[in-house]
Design an enzyme around this catalytic site. Structure first.
Site, PDB file in Angstrom:
ATOM      1  N   SER A  12      38.536  33.505  44.792  1.00  0.00           N
ATOM      2  CA  SER A  12      37.110  33.820  44.686  1.00  0.00           C
ATOM      3  C   SER A  12      36.423  33.654  46.051  1.00  0.00           C
ATOM      4  O   SER A  12      36.792  34.345  47.002  1.00  0.00           O
ATOM      5  CB  SER A  12      36.476  32.938  43.608  1.00  0.00           C
ATOM      6  OG  SER A  12      35.234  33.431  43.207  1.00  0.00           O
ATOM      7  N   ASP A 261      38.607  41.518  35.988  1.00  0.00           N
ATOM      8  CA  ASP A 261      37.884  40.384  36.574  1.00  0.00           C
ATOM      9  C   ASP A 261      36.379  40.655  36.536  1.00  0.00           C
ATOM     10  O   ASP A 261      35.919  41.659  37.074  1.00  0.00           O
ATOM     11  CB  ASP A 261      38.338  40.169  38.015  1.00  0.00           C
ATOM     12  CG  ASP A 261      37.889  38.840  38.595  1.00  0.00           C
ATOM     13  OD1 ASP A 261      36.731  38.439  38.347  1.00  0.00           O
ATOM     14  OD2 ASP A 261      38.694  38.201  39.291  1.00  0.00           O
ATOM     15  N   HIS A 289      38.819  35.798  35.476  1.00  0.00           N
ATOM     16  CA  HIS A 289      38.559  35.657  36.901  1.00  0.00           C
ATOM     17  C   HIS A 289      39.772  35.074  37.623  1.00  0.00           C
ATOM     18  O   HIS A 289      40.190  33.951  37.334  1.00  0.00           O
ATOM     19  CB  HIS A 289      37.343  34.751  37.088  1.00  0.00           C
ATOM     20  CG  HIS A 289      36.924  34.568  38.512  1.00  0.00           C
ATOM     21  ND1 HIS A 289      36.887  35.599  39.422  1.00  0.00           N
ATOM     22  CD2 HIS A 289      36.504  33.454  39.189  1.00  0.00           C
ATOM     23  CE1 HIS A 289      36.475  35.146  40.581  1.00  0.00           C
ATOM     24  NE2 HIS A 289      36.247  33.846  40.470  1.00  0.00           N
TER      25      HIS A 289
END
Length: 319
Positions: A12, A261, A289
């Site tokens: 991320s 995602d 995610h």
């Protein structure tokens, strides 16, 4: 750390940190995996629109696959019924907060407003394997007049820190006369730090109009993102600007993208892999995610082989 070259794994926002390091020190990288990619070429508005579309698709995925994951707890018989139920809850909460039990953290606010409902649903999109089943039950009960479980889903992020924020020996009399009080535990400044980082990473307009325009374009799943960006309008601009990756000399970087995602949409992984010299893309056809470390053996094997043995991933590799 005593290493001549860096072996890096970032998820991320960690992909943004890794990309920045690769641009500054391309020849100090041994191996780099960027999972759940953030495309540095996007400005604040493009990023909001990308993410809002990602959450919208994830909610659609939930509606399509609810029966598969939640079984009888699914709050509708068809995907259309589930979408309609979620939309109905948003509309109700906009008019009046959804009722919750007295011990709910939302009780002091009179219930869950539309923003709280949106946050709870969005948060569940990060880890479908853990959250879609309880989300289904929570939606079913909220539609029947009790949003307590839905509110609890929104609270789960803070539960661990709250549970561990205790003082040893609390409630016991201090046996040492004149002993000083233990220092107060500082409040968690995670939200404030996140605001500072986001605001300084990308320039933001001073005028309010661009944010309202972005909110209209992003739809309901972009409102929270636009509100967060609006906070940045009075912040000073940092030195960074949206740009294509410039990391000449960096070894092949592995970018991992999950097709479902919500937070870091797959298209950004495709774009980032293309921007790196000899960049590699590993596609995970799944939900939630990020991919590595979430249980898929194929992703684990390919990422581990690259990190440990520097085995390259073939073009078009998919798990």
């Amino acid at each position: 750390m005593g290493e001549r070259k860096l072996t890096y794994l970032g998820w991320s926002y960690g992909t943004s940190l890794g990309t920045s390091y690769a641009e500054q020190f391309p020849r100090r990288v041994r191996a780099m995996v960027l999972d759940g990619a953030i495309d540095p070429s996007l400005d604040w508005r493009q990023r909001v629109l990308s993410q809002s579309a990602g959450f919208r698709r994830s909610v659609d995925d939930y509606a399509e696959r609810c029966k598969e994951i939640a079984g009888d707890r699914c709050p509708g018989r068809t995907p259309g019924e589930i979408r309609a139920l979620i939309e109905r809850l948003y509309q109700r909460a906009e008019r009046e907060p959804l009722p919750v039990a007295e011990d709910s953290s939302y009780a002091e606010y009179g219930g869950m407003d539309a923003t709280a409902v949106l946050d709870a649903v969005s948060m569940a999109m990060y880890t479908p394997e853990d959250r879609w089943e309880p989300l289904s039950e929570a939606l079913w009960e909220a539609d029947r007049g009790d949003a307590t479980k839905l509110g609890a889903l929104g609270d789960e992020e803070g539960t661990e820190s709250e549970d561990t924020d205790t003082t040893e020996g609390e409630g016991q009399e201090d046996a040492s006369p004149g002993a000083s009080e233990p220092p107060a535990v500082p409040a968690d400044n995670g939200d404030a730090a996140l605001t500072a980082v986001n605001c300084l990473d990308v320039p933001h307009p001073r005028s309010v109009r661009p944010y309202w325009d972005a909110d209209k374009a992003a739809g309901v799943y972009g409102t929270a993102g636009v509100t967060a960006e609006l906070t940045c309008r009075d912040w000073p601009s940092g030195e960074r600007r949206p740009h294509k990756v410039a990391a000449e000399g960096v070894p092949p970087v592995l970018v991992v993208g999950t097709t479902g995602d919500p937070s870091t949409p797959y298209a950004e992984a495709v774009s980032l892999a293309e921007q790196f010299p000899a960049g590699m893309l590993l596609t995970y056809e799944g939900l939630g995610h990020t991919a590595y470390g979430r249980g898929d053996a194929c992703v684990t094997a390919k990422v581990d082989a690259y990190l440990v043995k520097l085995e390259r991933v073939a073009p078009g590799a998919t798990c």
